[in-house]
Design a protein around this motif. Structure first.
Motif, mmCIF file in Angstrom:
data_model
loop_
_atom_site.group_PDB
_atom_site.id
_atom_site.type_symbol
_atom_site.label_atom_id
_atom_site.label_comp_id
_atom_site.label_asym_id
_atom_site.label_seq_id
_atom_site.Cartn_x
_atom_site.Cartn_y
_atom_site.Cartn_z
ATOM 1 N N ASP A 119 0.820 -1.209 0.000
ATOM 2 C CA ASP A 119 0.000 0.000 0.000
ATOM 3 C C ASP A 119 0.857 1.263 0.000
ATOM 4 O OD1 ASP A 119 -2.354 -1.411 -0.066
ATOM 5 O OD2 ASP A 119 -2.801 -1.166 2.075
ATOM 6 N N ASP A 120 2.010 1.189 0.646
ATOM 7 C CA ASP A 120 2.874 2.364 0.709
ATOM 8 C C ASP A 120 3.549 2.645 -0.631
ATOM 9 O OD1 ASP A 120 2.118 2.372 3.313
ATOM 10 O OD2 ASP A 120 4.116 2.143 4.165
ATOM 11 N N PHE A 121 3.799 1.599 -1.426
ATOM 12 C CA PHE A 121 4.290 1.814 -2.787
ATOM 13 C C PHE A 121 3.282 2.650 -3.575
ATOM 14 C CE2 PHE A 121 6.966 -1.863 -1.900
ATOM 15 C CZ PHE A 121 8.107 -1.618 -2.640
ATOM 16 N N VAL A 122 2.014 2.267 -3.474
ATOM 17 C CA VAL A 122 0.970 2.949 -4.236
ATOM 18 C C VAL A 122 0.852 4.402 -3.793
ATOM 19 C CG1 VAL A 122 -1.500 2.994 -4.744
ATOM 20 C CG2 VAL A 122 -0.292 0.799 -4.631
ATOM 21 N N VAL A 143 7.323 -13.167 -0.223
ATOM 22 C CA VAL A 143 6.502 -12.691 -1.339
ATOM 23 C C VAL A 143 5.132 -13.371 -1.366
ATOM 24 C CG1 VAL A 143 6.361 -12.476 -3.856
ATOM 25 C CG2 VAL A 143 8.565 -12.207 -2.692
ATOM 26 N N GLU A 144 5.114 -14.657 -1.094
ATOM 27 C CA GLU A 144 3.873 -15.423 -1.281
ATOM 28 C C GLU A 144 2.670 -14.854 -0.532
ATOM 29 O OE1 GLU A 144 2.529 -20.085 -1.689
ATOM 30 O OE2 GLU A 144 4.355 -19.582 -0.574
ATOM 31 N N PRO A 145 2.810 -14.460 0.750
ATOM 32 C CA PRO A 145 1.642 -13.894 1.441
ATOM 33 C C PRO A 145 1.170 -12.568 0.851
ATOM 34 C CG PRO A 145 3.372 -14.517 2.997
ATOM 35 C CD PRO A 145 3.981 -14.557 1.640
ATOM 36 N N LEU A 146 2.034 -11.910 0.083
ATOM 37 C CA LEU A 146 1.702 -10.594 -0.469
ATOM 38 C C LEU A 146 1.097 -10.673 -1.866
ATOM 39 C CD1 LEU A 146 4.973 -8.701 0.544
ATOM 40 C CD2 LEU A 146 2.755 -8.594 1.695
ATOM 41 N N LEU A 147 0.987 -11.865 -2.448
ATOM 42 C CA LEU A 147 0.543 -11.982 -3.834
ATOM 43 C C LEU A 147 -0.817 -11.341 -4.093
ATOM 44 C CD1 LEU A 147 1.816 -15.550 -4.817
ATOM 45 C CD2 LEU A 147 2.739 -13.332 -5.523
ATOM 46 N N LEU A 150 -0.127 -7.635 -4.238
ATOM 47 C CA LEU A 150 0.707 -7.300 -5.399
ATOM 48 C C LEU A 150 -0.083 -7.401 -6.695
ATOM 49 C CD1 LEU A 150 4.047 -9.091 -4.433
ATOM 50 C CD2 LEU A 150 3.548 -6.638 -4.355
ATOM 51 N N ALA A 151 -0.993 -8.350 -6.772
ATOM 52 C CA ALA A 151 -1.799 -8.503 -7.986
ATOM 53 C C ALA A 151 -2.638 -7.263 -8.258
ATOM 54 C CB ALA A 151 -2.703 -9.722 -7.858
ATOM 55 N N GLN A 152 -3.020 -6.547 -7.216
ATOM 56 C CA GLN A 152 -3.835 -5.339 -7.371
ATOM 57 C C GLN A 152 -3.000 -4.084 -7.609
ATOM 58 O OE1 GLN A 152 -6.605 -4.901 -4.097
ATOM 59 N NE2 GLN A 152 -6.905 -7.116 -3.948
ATOM 60 N N MET A 153 -1.713 -4.141 -7.305
ATOM 61 C CA MET A 153 -0.903 -2.929 -7.323
ATOM 62 C C MET A 153 -0.877 -2.215 -8.668
ATOM 63 S SD MET A 153 3.127 -2.265 -6.401
ATOM 64 C CE MET A 153 2.989 -2.820 -4.712
ATOM 65 N N PRO A 154 -0.598 -2.887 -9.800
ATOM 66 C CA PRO A 154 -0.501 -2.131 -11.063
ATOM 67 C C PRO A 154 -1.771 -1.337 -11.393
ATOM 68 C CG PRO A 154 0.459 -4.301 -11.326
ATOM 69 C CD PRO A 154 -0.222 -4.300 -9.983
ATOM 70 N N HIS A 180 -0.613 -10.008 -14.084
ATOM 71 C CA HIS A 180 -1.364 -8.931 -13.426
ATOM 72 C C HIS A 180 -0.766 -7.555 -13.709
ATOM 73 C CE1 HIS A 180 -3.025 -12.358 -11.181
ATOM 74 N NE2 HIS A 180 -4.055 -11.563 -10.963
ATOM 75 N N GLY A 181 0.117 -7.467 -14.686
ATOM 76 C CA GLY A 181 0.574 -6.158 -15.133
ATOM 77 C C GLY A 181 1.977 -5.775 -14.753
#
Length: 203
Positions: A119-122, A143-147, A150-154, A180-181
């Motif tokens: 969320d902070d990246f966004v 990484v796996e728990p964040l997938l 991350l899929a929504q980030m782009p 996912h982009g």
């Protein structure tokens, strides 16, 4: 003379696999990696790393990281790339050398450090009018728990902002993320791979 043990310890850290796992997909150039090695060497590697304790390693690490981060702050123009490590990721050196290559391609780097939630990246991308976000991870378990996030980030980034991922921890999920982009690796920052609106700015 007193800094020699610290620099020798830094060399040992720099060559540790965990430090360079971030470089697996970003593939830093020989020049940027060499810069990191030279910073760590300092006055030479004639001092066995194992003879110096954790305190020396920490000191050396801070010296090298300070130098690498200072270099990233030197560029004042170009499209903005917001960059950071994902949560629970703290090995910065390999990623910083990769970001030095991105800077050489014409980008202005805003490095936000280790352990940054998606969320902070966004938020940072919107606040800094970023043309790209770059994230890295060395451990797939982080990484796996964040997938899902991350899929929504782009799709949550500003229009025409690209999302780029790299590091050894990303490799097992490359197909999922690209579907996912996301783009993967340094090639995403080359002017020919960018949307036309960014090519001139990064040239």
């Amino acid at each position: 003379l007193s800094f020699r043990p610290a620099f020798a310890a830094a060399l040992g850290l720099l060559l540790a696999p965990a430090c360079w796992a971030h470089a697996t997909w970003f593939a830093p150039s020989a020049s940027s990696a060499g810069t990191g090695v030279l910073l760590a060497l300092g006055t030479g590697n004639r001092f066995p790393v194992h003879e110096f304790g954790v305190a020396a390693e920490h000191l050396a690490s801070e010296v090298v990281l300070h130098a690498l981060k200072g270099g990233l702050r030197a560029r004042v123009d170009g499209p903005v790339c917001v960059a950071a490590l994902l949560p629970h990721e703290r090995h910065e050196w390999g990623f910083l050398c990769c970001l030095a290559d991105v800077q050489d391609m014409g980008w202005k780097i805003h490095y936000l450090g280790p352990d940054l939630p998606p969320d902070d990246f966004v938020e940072a991308a919107w606040n800094r009018s970023a043309a790209a976000v770059a994230l890295s991870a060395s451990d797939p378990a982080n990484v796996e728990p964040l997938l899902p996030a991350l899929a929504q980030m782009p799709s949550r980034l500003p229009p025409r902002t690209i999302a780029v991922a790299g590091g050894g921890g990303i490799a097992p999920f490359e197909r999922f993320l690209t579907s996912h982009g996301f783009r993967v690796g340094l090639a995403a920052f080359a002017s020919g791979a960018l949307p036309s609106t960014l090519q001139d700015a990064a040239g």
